[in-house]
Design a protein around this motif. Structure first.
Motif, PDB file in Angstrom:
ATOM      1  N   VAL A   1       1.007  -1.295  -0.018  1.00  0.00           N
ATOM      2  CA  VAL A   1       0.054  -0.154   0.083  1.00  0.00           C
ATOM      3  C   VAL A   1       0.751   1.224  -0.059  1.00  0.00           C
ATOM      4  CG1 VAL A   1      -1.669   1.179   1.382  1.00  0.00           C
ATOM      5  CG2 VAL A   1      -1.946  -1.077   1.148  1.00  0.00           C
ATOM      6  N   GLN A   2       0.487   2.155  -0.864  1.00  0.00           N
ATOM      7  CA  GLN A   2       1.329   3.239  -0.711  1.00  0.00           C
ATOM      8  C   GLN A   2       0.371   4.722  -1.200  1.00  0.00           C
ATOM      9  OE1 GLN A   2       4.149   3.677  -4.150  1.00  0.00           O
ATOM     10  NE2 GLN A   2       5.625   4.957  -3.100  1.00  0.00           N
ATOM     11  N   LEU A   3       0.658   5.651  -0.522  1.00  0.00           N
ATOM     12  CA  LEU A   3      -0.139   6.892  -0.754  1.00  0.00           C
ATOM     13  C   LEU A   3       1.018   7.713  -1.026  1.00  0.00           C
ATOM     14  CD1 LEU A   3      -2.263   7.117   2.450  1.00  0.00           C
ATOM     15  CD2 LEU A   3      -2.822   6.016   0.421  1.00  0.00           C
ATOM     16  N   VAL A   4       0.626   8.620  -2.312  1.00  0.00           N
ATOM     17  CA  VAL A   4       1.456   9.718  -2.748  1.00  0.00           C
ATOM     18  C   VAL A   4       0.464  10.984  -2.966  1.00  0.00           C
ATOM     19  CG1 VAL A   4       2.872  10.387  -4.653  1.00  0.00           C
ATOM     20  CG2 VAL A   4       2.932   7.776  -3.777  1.00  0.00           C
ATOM     21  N   CYS A  21      -4.247  12.741  -3.457  1.00  0.00           N
ATOM     22  CA  CYS A  21      -3.666  11.549  -2.949  1.00  0.00           C
ATOM     23  C   CYS A  21      -3.998  10.535  -3.683  1.00  0.00           C
ATOM     24  CB  CYS A  21      -4.229  11.433  -1.466  1.00  0.00           C
ATOM     25  SG  CYS A  21      -3.615  10.141  -0.568  1.00  0.00           S
ATOM     26  N   ALA A  22      -3.019   9.645  -4.254  1.00  0.00           N
ATOM     27  CA  ALA A  22      -3.012   8.608  -5.078  1.00  0.00           C
ATOM     28  C   ALA A  22      -2.678   7.559  -4.217  1.00  0.00           C
ATOM     29  CB  ALA A  22      -2.120   8.764  -6.225  1.00  0.00           C
ATOM     30  N   ALA A  23      -3.680   6.601  -4.139  1.00  0.00           N
ATOM     31  CA  ALA A  23      -3.558   5.447  -3.280  1.00  0.00           C
ATOM     32  C   ALA A  23      -3.308   4.250  -4.191  1.00  0.00           C
ATOM     33  CB  ALA A  23      -4.575   5.037  -2.525  1.00  0.00           C
ATOM     34  N   SER A  24      -2.128   3.598  -3.968  1.00  0.00           N
ATOM     35  CA  SER A  24      -1.886   2.159  -4.776  1.00  0.00           C
ATOM     36  C   SER A  24      -1.965   0.977  -3.754  1.00  0.00           C
ATOM     37  CB  SER A  24      -0.756   2.302  -5.439  1.00  0.00           C
ATOM     38  OG  SER A  24       0.511   2.431  -4.690  1.00  0.00           O
ATOM     39  N   ALA A  94       1.954  24.784   5.090  1.00  0.00           N
ATOM     40  CA  ALA A  94       2.311  23.435   5.852  1.00  0.00           C
ATOM     41  C   ALA A  94       2.620  22.438   5.177  1.00  0.00           C
ATOM     42  CB  ALA A  94       0.981  23.076   6.704  1.00  0.00           C
ATOM     43  N   MET A  95       3.145  21.353   5.425  1.00  0.00           N
ATOM     44  CA  MET A  95       3.087  19.952   4.781  1.00  0.00           C
ATOM     45  C   MET A  95       1.824  19.255   4.852  1.00  0.00           C
ATOM     46  SD  MET A  95       5.201  17.965   2.877  1.00  0.00           S
ATOM     47  CE  MET A  95       6.974  18.233   3.526  1.00  0.00           C
ATOM     48  N   TYR A  96       1.270  18.861   3.818  1.00  0.00           N
ATOM     49  CA  TYR A  96      -0.104  18.181   3.865  1.00  0.00           C
ATOM     50  C   TYR A  96       0.129  16.686   3.700  1.00  0.00           C
ATOM     51  CZ  TYR A  96      -2.410  22.831   4.264  1.00  0.00           C
ATOM     52  OH  TYR A  96      -2.968  23.884   4.757  1.00  0.00           O
ATOM     53  N   LEU A  97      -0.553  15.910   4.458  1.00  0.00           N
ATOM     54  CA  LEU A  97      -0.278  14.678   4.442  1.00  0.00           C
ATOM     55  C   LEU A  97      -1.561  13.763   4.452  1.00  0.00           C
ATOM     56  CD1 LEU A  97       1.669  15.475   7.327  1.00  0.00           C
ATOM     57  CD2 LEU A  97       2.890  13.618   6.323  1.00  0.00           C
ATOM     58  N   CYS A  98      -1.532  12.811   3.693  1.00  0.00           N
ATOM     59  CA  CYS A  98      -2.665  12.158   3.235  1.00  0.00           C
ATOM     60  C   CYS A  98      -2.810  10.701   4.280  1.00  0.00           C
ATOM     61  CB  CYS A  98      -2.816  11.476   1.765  1.00  0.00           C
ATOM     62  SG  CYS A  98      -4.140  10.625   1.172  1.00  0.00           S
ATOM     63  N   ASN A  99      -3.892  10.405   4.832  1.00  0.00           N
ATOM     64  CA  ASN A  99      -3.797   9.252   5.704  1.00  0.00           C
ATOM     65  C   ASN A  99      -5.215   8.159   5.022  1.00  0.00           C
ATOM     66  OD1 ASN A  99      -5.550   8.634   8.524  1.00  0.00           O
ATOM     67  ND2 ASN A  99      -3.564   7.488   8.111  1.00  0.00           N
ATOM     68  N   ALA A 100      -4.924   7.103   5.045  1.00  0.00           N
ATOM     69  CA  ALA A 100      -5.907   6.274   4.726  1.00  0.00           C
ATOM     70  C   ALA A 100      -6.022   5.133   6.066  1.00  0.00           C
ATOM     71  CB  ALA A 100      -5.524   5.190   3.673  1.00  0.00           C
ATOM     72  N   ARG A 101      -7.232   5.151   6.657  1.00  0.00           N
ATOM     73  CA  ARG A 101      -7.362   4.376   7.931  1.00  0.00           C
ATOM     74  C   ARG A 101      -8.702   3.431   7.859  1.00  0.00           C
ATOM     75  NH1 ARG A 101      -9.872   4.932  13.064  1.00  0.00           N
ATOM     76  NH2 ARG A 101     -11.175   6.601  12.070  1.00  0.00           N
ATOM     77  N   LEU A 102      -8.404   2.323   8.182  1.00  0.00           N
ATOM     78  CA  LEU A 102      -9.351   1.574   8.239  1.00  0.00           C
ATOM     79  C   LEU A 102      -9.670   0.922  10.012  1.00  0.00           C
ATOM     80  CD1 LEU A 102     -11.542  -0.559   6.889  1.00  0.00           C
ATOM     81  CD2 LEU A 102      -9.782  -2.364   6.884  1.00  0.00           C
ATOM     82  N   PRO A 103     -10.904   1.509  10.570  1.00  0.00           N
ATOM     83  CA  PRO A 103     -10.982   0.957  12.021  1.00  0.00           C
ATOM     84  C   PRO A 103     -10.545  -0.291  12.158  1.00  0.00           C
ATOM     85  CG  PRO A 103     -12.612   2.663  11.128  1.00  0.00           C
ATOM     86  CD  PRO A 103     -11.696   2.187  10.040  1.00  0.00           C
ATOM     87  N   GLY A 105      -8.046  -1.837  11.468  1.00  0.00           N
ATOM     88  CA  GLY A 105      -7.108  -2.473  10.597  1.00  0.00           C
ATOM     89  C   GLY A 105      -6.129  -1.538  10.084  1.00  0.00           C
ATOM     90  N   GLY A 106      -5.650  -1.397   8.859  1.00  0.00           N
ATOM     91  CA  GLY A 106      -4.496  -0.554   8.566  1.00  0.00           C
ATOM     92  C   GLY A 106      -4.730   0.805   8.675  1.00  0.00           C
ATOM     93  N   ASP A 107      -3.484   1.689   8.667  1.00  0.00           N
ATOM     94  CA  ASP A 107      -3.510   3.044   8.874  1.00  0.00           C
ATOM     95  C   ASP A 107      -2.023   3.237   8.090  1.00  0.00           C
ATOM     96  OD1 ASP A 107      -3.071   5.204  11.802  1.00  0.00           O
ATOM     97  OD2 ASP A 107      -3.550   5.466   9.811  1.00  0.00           O
ATOM     98  N   TYR A 108      -2.424   3.896   6.987  1.00  0.00           N
ATOM     99  CA  TYR A 108      -1.312   4.507   6.122  1.00  0.00           C
ATOM    100  C   TYR A 108      -1.252   5.773   5.915  1.00  0.00           C
ATOM    101  CZ  TYR A 108      -2.167  -0.729   5.113  1.00  0.00           C
ATOM    102  OH  TYR A 108      -2.134  -1.781   5.109  1.00  0.00           O
ATOM    103  N   TRP A 109       0.046   6.414   5.865  1.00  0.00           N
ATOM    104  CA  TRP A 109       0.257   7.771   5.469  1.00  0.00           C
ATOM    105  C   TRP A 109       1.196   7.851   4.150  1.00  0.00           C
ATOM    106  CZ3 TRP A 109      -1.461  11.592   8.332  1.00  0.00           C
ATOM    107  CH2 TRP A 109      -2.224  11.305   9.719  1.00  0.00           C
ATOM    108  N   GLY A 110       1.123   9.047   3.504  1.00  0.00           N
ATOM    109  CA  GLY A 110       1.907   9.343   2.748  1.00  0.00           C
ATOM    110  C   GLY A 110       3.000  10.274   2.964  1.00  0.00           C
TER     111      GLY A 110
END
Length: 119
Positions: A1-4, A21-24, A94-103, A105-110
């Motif tokens: 998993v990758q967030l860009v 935020c492109a999620a692969s 600021a630096m803007y960061l993308c997050n994908a979170r599954l309660p 489960g997974g928690d991913y950051w770009g």
């Protein structure tokens, strides 16, 4: 998993930017399970949660600091999330960061995309 993240840059006060935020590593169905959010961290400031959107986009919440000036959206078919920011202010720098979170489960950051608002 990758967030860009992409779409950051320098903009004058009052300008606009659209962050992406492109999620692969997701399928369309798995991506739609993840809540997506944008955080930011400005110079000398604590990290701030800017906006969140549920998996199917039926509920979006914004920080008071960006409410009325920003719109978060997502395209599950493209496995992307977006943050449209208008009427930008210097304090949005600021630096803007993308997050994908599954309660539960997974928690991913770009890695983040830098936004600089300055004249």
């Amino acid at each position: 998993v990758q967030l860009v993240e992409s779409g950051g840059g320098w903009v004058q006060p009052g300008g606009s930017l659209r962050l992406s935020c492109a999620a692969s590593g997701f399928t369309i169905s798995s991506f739609s399970l993840f809540e997506m959010s944008w955080d930011r961290q400005g110079p000398g400031k604590e990290r701030e949660l800017v906006a969140t959107i549920t998996g199917i986009g039926d509920n979006i919440n914004y920080a008071d600091s960006v409410k009325g000036r920003s719109t978060m959206s997502r395209d599950n078919f493209k496995t992307r999330a977006y943050l449209q920011m208008n009427s930008l202010k210097s304090e949005d720098t600021a630096m803007y960061l993308c997050n994908a979170r599954l309660p539960g489960g997974g928690d991913y950051w770009g890695q983040g995309t830098q936004v600089i608002v300055s004249s």
